[in-house]
Design an enzyme around this catalytic site. Sequence first.
Site, PDB file in Angstrom:
ATOM      1  N   THR A  95       0.857  -1.182   0.000  1.00  0.00           N
ATOM      2  CA  THR A  95       0.000   0.000   0.000  1.00  0.00           C
ATOM      3  C   THR A  95       0.893   1.231   0.000  1.00  0.00           C
ATOM      4  OG1 THR A  95      -1.695  -1.193   1.241  1.00  0.00           O
ATOM      5  CG2 THR A  95      -1.868   1.200   1.176  1.00  0.00           C
ATOM      6  N   LYS A 171      -6.902   1.033  -3.680  1.00  0.00           N
ATOM      7  CA  LYS A 171      -6.528   0.486  -2.373  1.00  0.00           C
ATOM      8  C   LYS A 171      -6.668   1.547  -1.277  1.00  0.00           C
ATOM      9  CE  LYS A 171      -4.504  -2.071   0.805  1.00  0.00           C
ATOM     10  NZ  LYS A 171      -5.274  -3.088   1.545  1.00  0.00           N
ATOM     11  N   LYS A 240      -0.193   5.239   8.385  1.00  0.00           N
ATOM     12  CA  LYS A 240       0.568   5.586   7.181  1.00  0.00           C
ATOM     13  C   LYS A 240      -0.351   5.601   5.960  1.00  0.00           C
ATOM     14  CE  LYS A 240       2.107   2.404   4.907  1.00  0.00           C
ATOM     15  NZ  LYS A 240       1.669   1.569   3.754  1.00  0.00           N
TER      16      LYS A 240
END
Length: 293
Positions: A95, A171, A240
Amino acid sequence: MKIAFLGLGSMGAAMAANLLKAGFPLTVYNRSADKAEPLRRQGATVAATPAEAVREADIVFTMVTDDHALTDLTTGPNGILTTLRKGAIHASCSTVAPDTNRRLAEAHAAHGSFLVASPVFGKPDVAAAGKLWIGSSGPAEARERLRPAQAAIGQGTHDFGDDPGAASVAKLCGNFLLGTVIEGMAEALTLAEKCGLDRVGFYEMLTSTLFNNPIYKSYGKLIAEQHYQPVGAPPAIIRKDMNLVVQEAYKNEVPMPFANLIRDRLTATVALGEPDVDWASFAKRVSEDAGLH
């Protein structure tokens, strides 16, 4: 097809094991070499460096923590592009920011290889069962060649076109929506509890009627019972991801107040330093704000 898998955390190790089960010749690499030992016992070859791991590979999967790690793994000293064969495919499963995969795709194109963004949706237990959902974007020919390997790790692959950043956008949007589910369930269950309802019973009613789907059931159970194990993903990792969502929204001039709220919840959770809790534990901040402990 010969496959290399780089990055053997809880997700990567499960995905690599399924590639072995599917019969693909597999070479693996992890910065902490001890994590490769279980796969070696299952028949994988263990490499000492990324360059060594990908030397004979037709397909390279990477599953690492962040953009910096992926960039270093790909273009750094002893990285993928120092030895990767012409025509090989790099399936980038991490990711990361869409622009990171776009930049790395340009480096691959200059090298004569391909990058296909291939992020996955699912927790480690889903990965172990080979039931991940996979996004895929990049050159059409490379996406098609990658499909048999993707089929070994997931229950379905969704194409998002030729832009190597597109699947990364999908995503990030997906992770944002998961965060809104956690926040929404936490707020609803907290209000119900403060008004005298049993939060577990209310959760069971919700998820057997209006919200009868796997996401509300799985994350809702953690929130209802206030028990945040097993750890699907640590709070710092998804913080994150939410930071990437906010950055992408800022760049594209899309106000996303919920994304900022979820990022702040995760920041508070990370600051508390709780060990071994799932990222959904940020739901506890909702209860704390309401005076519940």
